[in-house]
Design an enzyme around this catalytic site. Structure first.
Site, short mmCIF file in Angstrom:
data_model
loop_
_atom_site.label_atom_id
_atom_site.label_comp_id
_atom_site.label_asym_id
_atom_site.label_seq_id
_atom_site.Cartn_x
_atom_site.Cartn_y
_atom_site.Cartn_z
N LYS A 198 -9.31 -30.78 23.41
CA LYS A 198 -10.13 -30.08 24.32
C LYS A 198 -9.72 -30.03 25.91
O LYS A 198 -9.84 -29.00 26.29
CB LYS A 198 -11.36 -30.53 24.20
CG LYS A 198 -12.19 -30.36 22.94
CD LYS A 198 -13.69 -30.56 22.83
CE LYS A 198 -14.33 -30.97 21.44
NZ LYS A 198 -14.33 -32.24 21.49
N LYS A 227 -7.76 -41.91 28.63
CA LYS A 227 -8.62 -41.15 29.50
C LYS A 227 -8.71 -41.58 30.84
O LYS A 227 -9.56 -40.82 31.65
CB LYS A 227 -9.98 -40.74 28.42
CG LYS A 227 -9.91 -39.89 27.33
CD LYS A 227 -11.20 -39.31 27.14
CE LYS A 227 -10.79 -38.16 25.97
NZ LYS A 227 -12.08 -37.86 25.39
N LYS A 258 -1.65 -35.07 21.19
CA LYS A 258 -2.47 -34.49 20.15
C LYS A 258 -3.17 -33.24 20.70
O LYS A 258 -3.44 -33.23 22.07
CB LYS A 258 -3.50 -35.33 20.00
CG LYS A 258 -4.67 -35.62 20.38
CD LYS A 258 -5.88 -36.37 19.61
CE LYS A 258 -7.03 -36.34 20.52
NZ LYS A 258 -8.15 -35.64 20.31
#
Ligand code: ATP
Ligand code: LTN
Length: 326
Positions: free
Chosen positions: A195, A111, A192
């Site tokens: 969102k 991230k 994966k």
């Protein structure tokens, strides 16, 4: 009764991965365990959020939990920031975690890569997650595969704290489903479903229109071969469709593979199964959307129930480390 705790971030629209990896199991666990489920809005703030969107998504996420079958008279559903004990225990967890172990977290690496702004909280995120879990003396934490490492860290922090300050926390175990724990992006089947995916074409929203869901699944990236085989390394796209179909129908992806000889029928069945799986959730969501005050009341009651457990645990931890009683 054993305690279950889990959390989902209101960082975007909930998707099929969230449902198959986590939410669906919450609905089953509630009848077997003492369950506490949390919309982790403080975790969502670790990356930049539009304030209005965050507020809207927090309520939507709560509604999706209810639509997925959570019964607030059976389990506890609340918003993380409504129980300030989470933020407080998080501080003690930050003081228990080492920089070295936080640095090893792969979610932080993923991230923070290529981001213009990386908050300090994104780095200490797992300490807040540990606080969430430990506040409720949780035995079992149902999560998707991507959270295994954070659960391991939570266990290490609980053990370290108990060793330093005396038995305080229950050491929790992860409960990762056998099928559906890692649903992949339909367009990039090596990443994966998330969102925060780059292309919306790869993600199936739980509230998405059935025609759009079917279209996305039909257009899912597969490969140039024609053979249907469950092999996540060599055939990630096809294996993902088999995993989704398997998770939706309760069948084994490897056995399912034997029944298909072309991609077209596999995609068609997968689309039908997902649409059928989500239909009742979407219908119930629409009902709940008509009663926003009802959802707010559920959350207020949930926060009160959660606080009744969290407050004494925080107090125990505070005293264990030598903070004066208030
Ligand atoms: P973000 O993209 O903001 O990180 P996310 O989609 O990963 O969000 P979370 O709120 O972080 O969602 O995760 C909620 C739960 O859903 C967790 O238990 C997580 O393991 C699970 N989960 C998330 N993505 C998937 C996926 N693709 N397959 C299976 N489970 C998933
Ligand atoms: N980190 C998790 C969300 C999360 C969570 C938790 C999951 C926050 N606190 C406690 C289980 C238990 C995520 O990113 N999926």
């Amino acid at each position: 009764m054993a305690r279950v705790f889990s959390g989902i971030q209101p960082s975007g629209d909930l998707h099929l991965g969230n449902y198959l990896g986590a939410l669906r199991h919450f609905a089953l666990d509630q009848y077997e365990y003492d369950c506490v489920f949390c919309i982790v809005d403080l975790h969502a703030l670790t990356v930049p959020q539009d304030p209005e969107a965050l507020a809207r998504r927090t309520l939507e996420a709560a509604r999706v939990h209810l639509a997925a079958g959570l019964d607030p008279s059976v389990c506890t559903l609340f918003v993380q920031s409504h129980v300030h004990e989470h933020a407080e225990l998080s501080w003690l967890m930050e003081c228990t975690a080492s920089v070295g172990e936080l640095r090893r977290m792969t979610q932080f690496k993923e991230k923070s890569t290529d981001q213009e702004f990386v908050s300090g909280a994104l780095f200490t995120y797992p300490a807040l997650m540990a606080a969430d879990i430990l506040l409720y003396a949780s035995d079992r934490v149902p999560v998707g595969n991507d959270q295994r490492q954070h659960l391991e860290l939570t266990r290490d922090l609980a053990e370290r704290f108990n060793h330093r300050f005396g038995a305080t926390f229950v050491v929790p175990a992860a409960a990762v489903p056998r099928v559906g724990a890692r649903i992949m992006d339909l367009q990039r089947p090596t990443a994966k479903m998330s969102k925060s995916a780059t292309s919306p074409q790869g993600t199936v929203g739980l509230l998405e229109d059935p025609a759009s869901i079917a279209r996305k699944i039909r257009r899912a990236v597969t490969d140039a071969e024609v053979e249907v085989r469950y092999d996540t390394e060599a055939k990630p796209g096809v294996s993902n469709l088999l995993a989704i179909l398997g998770a939706a129908t309760g069948e084994d992806p490897v056995e399912l593979a034997g029944r298909y000889h072309r991609y077209g029928p596999l995609k068609a069945d997968c689309a039908d199964a997902v649409v059928a799986l989500l239909e009742p959730i979407q219908a119930r969501y629409a009902e709940l959307a008509g009663d926003p005050a009802g959802t707010a009341a559920v959350l207020a009651e949930g926060a009160a129930k959660a606080r009744a457990v969290a407050a004494p645990m925080l107090e125990k931890a505070r005293q264990a480390v030598g903070l004066l009683p208030r």
